[in-house]
Design a protein around this motif. Structure first.
Motif, PDB file in Angstrom:
ATOM      1  N   LEU A   1       0.887  -1.165   0.000  1.00  0.00           N
ATOM      2  CA  LEU A   1       0.000   0.000   0.000  1.00  0.00           C
ATOM      3  C   LEU A   1       0.926   1.216   0.000  1.00  0.00           C
ATOM      4  O   LEU A   1       1.760   1.368   0.901  1.00  0.00           O
TER       5      LEU A   1
ATOM      6  N   GLU B   1       1.426   5.437  -0.470  1.00  0.00           N
ATOM      7  CA  GLU B   1       0.824   6.779  -0.482  1.00  0.00           C
ATOM      8  C   GLU B   1       1.524   7.589  -1.566  1.00  0.00           C
ATOM      9  O   GLU B   1       2.690   7.945  -1.441  1.00  0.00           O
TER      10      GLU B   1
ATOM     11  N   GLY C   1      -1.567  12.426  -2.887  1.00  0.00           N
ATOM     12  CA  GLY C   1      -2.513  12.040  -1.851  1.00  0.00           C
ATOM     13  C   GLY C   1      -3.157  10.687  -1.969  1.00  0.00           C
ATOM     14  O   GLY C   1      -3.554  10.128  -0.966  1.00  0.00           O
TER      15      GLY C   1
ATOM     16  N   ARG D   1      -3.842   6.773  -2.072  1.00  0.00           N
ATOM     17  CA  ARG D   1      -3.191   5.535  -1.664  1.00  0.00           C
ATOM     18  C   ARG D   1      -3.429   4.496  -2.747  1.00  0.00           C
ATOM     19  O   ARG D   1      -4.511   4.440  -3.326  1.00  0.00           O
ATOM     20  N   PHE D   2      -2.420   3.654  -2.965  1.00  0.00           N
ATOM     21  CA  PHE D   2      -2.401   2.819  -4.151  1.00  0.00           C
ATOM     22  C   PHE D   2      -1.944   1.418  -3.776  1.00  0.00           C
ATOM     23  O   PHE D   2      -0.993   1.248  -3.019  1.00  0.00           O
TER      24      PHE D   2
END
Ligand SMILES: [Zn+2]
Lengths: 142, 374
Positions: free
Chosen positions: A63, A65, A69, A71-72
């Protein structure tokens, strides 16, 4: 080299999500298209030793950031030495996203640029890393 | 709003069961009705998470009502993933509180062990955001992300996490209905196989079969439902700002305490959703039962063990009692009822207020319920 990643932003609360969503998860309003940089910071990561069907073990999931901004969620070829808070770059291989330690990738790029082979070689490296994780060539669209 | 009472509570032994799910649910339901002194309810709420996929059966409220011998009784099914049992309890509570029904049977269960483990993981994983699933996210994977973030913040230590599993196995050994009744050591947990780094096999609850049931009634009984609350969060973990606590639990707890008119200081026993050991530590703080940052220490100090200040998961929790999905939220409440009525032989706490906490999905639909001895 580091790609912009398609995202969307809420006009009410400015929440940015990637990939884009139709509505904000917290407001019943349409999100506006946005793009965020493919660089960011590791929020957390894990390694699955018995991943679900269609994936090879070990499967690294992170995960991240992203700057901007959002989150991926993405894969990685390696987590040795990785820490929460580490800077990573996001690369796409066949529409599947991977993180790589920013330092290492940058070094690779500089090297190949000096050697006169730019993007192709780095993409080839990313692709070979990816194949160690991914069974098919288009597995993400299972 | 009318007072709502728990007139009967029962559950099956949890574990690997050969009986069909409907028989397990009948065993729990009929026992709960007997306990309530009722021949039949005037409504039924059924909780199952996914009988369509686990069993190939749909229309499950009618399926269960017919099997129980209550084909003429109004029945509906409630589903909020792994917290379906708690959600069904809420639906039953609401029917009685509103004055629509006077005696509601709430019965939940799941049958899972007949399927291979990867298939079970995949079916449970369908409660995860589809995009995150395409990256191989399973419940253990997302719990692994949560756990890594906790460790990175130094919010918990590996030993504290392991102690949760050790404690809950010690409790399960005292519960004849628990899936696992053998004790566990900290070293065994710390040396068990890595599942979703840094989560190990013995941090995780098992795959279990079982059923649980309660009768909720308008007539006074020995246990009153003091408060109940739901909290929700985004389906996608990447859409949240917070990874090391669950706002869905905090919201559920706030709502439950507000309805009850008292706070965590009156809770004397709790059943918390320890599907993964660190989740018990998160829940202890999210429900306000221990101050922020103190859950690990409290666990190592034995505060949450039987005999401690606030016994948590005297049943063994999801880790040792087992986790038959939609049965779990109700099994927690059955244990709370037994603790309040002195029927928890071998693990009796002696409490007047009990709290049950259930997590649906990766904390997308959580419930906190407060029960009080009359
Ligand atoms: Zn918004």
């Amino acid at each position: 080299m580091i790609q912009a990643i398609a995202a969307s932003r809420c006009p009410t609360c400015a929440l940015t999500v990637a990939p884009p969503a139709h509505f904000c998860p917290r407001h019943p309003v349409e999100m506006a298209p946005a793009a965020v940089a493919g660089v960011g910071e590791i929020v957390s990561f894990t390694t699955l030793h018995s991943p679900p069907e269609g994936f090879r073990a070990p499967l690294h999931i992170a995960l991240v950031e992203l700057e901007g901004g959002a989150r991926f969620v993405c894969h990685g070829a390696e987590t040795r030495g990785l820490r929460v808070g580490a800077r990573v770059a996001i690369e796409a291989v066949d529409d599947v996203y991977y993180f790589a330690h920013l330092g290492a990738l940058d070094r690779a790029r500089l090297f190949w640029r000096r050697a006169g082979h730019a993007g192709d070689r780095v993409n080839a490296i990313a692709r070979s890393l990816a194949q160690r994780v991914w069974k098919g060539s288009s597995g993400a669209e299972r | 709003m009318h007072d709502v009472w728990v007139a009967g509570a029962a559950m099956t032994r949890i574990g690997r069961r050969s009986e069909p799910l409907t028989d397990l649910m009948a065993e729990a339901a009929h026992a709960a009705l007997r306990g309530a002194g009722l021949e039949g309810p005037d409504a039924i709420v059924v909780a199952t998470m996914n009988p369509e996929e686990f069993l190939g059966d749909g229309n499950f409220a009618s399926h269960v009502a017919t099997h129980l011998g209550f084909a003429g009784v109004p029945a509906l099914r409630v589903e909020t993933a792994t917290s379906s049992g708690a959600a069904a309890f809420y639906a039953g509570f609401a029917l009685v509180a509103a004055g629509l029904r006077r005696a509601v049977l709430v019965v939940g269960g799941e049958k899972m062990t007949h399927l291979p483990t990867p298939k079970v993981s995949e079916l449970i994983g369908r409660s995860i955001d589809p995009y995150e699933r395409r990256y191989g996210a399973t419940m253990p994977a997302l719990a692994g992300l949560v756990t890594r973030a906790l460790l990175a913040r130094h919010a918990v230590t590996p030993r504290e996490m392991a102690q949760v599993a050790v404690k809950n196995h010690a409790h399960g050994a005292k519960n004849p209905l628990a899936h696992f009744r053998q004790p566990l050591t900290v070293d065994e947990v710390l040396e068990s196989r890595m599942v979703a780094d840094p989560l190990r096999l013995l941090h995780c609850c098992p795959i279990s079969d079982g059923a649980a049931a309660v009768v909720l009634a308008a007539d006074r009984a020995r246990v009153r439902v003091a408060g109940i609350g739901q909290g929700t969060d985004t389906l996608a973990v990447r859409h949240r700002r917070e990874l090391t606590s669950f706002p869905a639990t905090q919201d559920a707890a706030r709502a439950a305490y507000a309805m009850a008119g008292f706070g965590p200081e009156r809770v004397e026993v709790a059943e918390l959703h320890d599907a993964f050991a660190p989740f018990e530590l998160i829940a202890l703080e999210d429900t306000g039962l221990v101050p922020p940052g103190k859950a690990g220490r409290a666990t190592l100090d034995g505060e949450t063990a039987l005999g401690g200040r606030l016994p948590v998961n005297p049943s063994g929790g999801l880790k040792a009692r087992g986790h038959p999905l939609a049965a779990t939220g109700l099994a927690q409440l059955v244990e709370c009822v037994w603790q309040l009525t002195g029927e928890a032989a071998g693990r009796q706490v002696g409490a007047r207020v009990a709290l049950a906490h259930s997590i649906g999905g990766l904390a997308t639909s959580n419930w906190v319920t407060l029960l009080e001895a009359a």
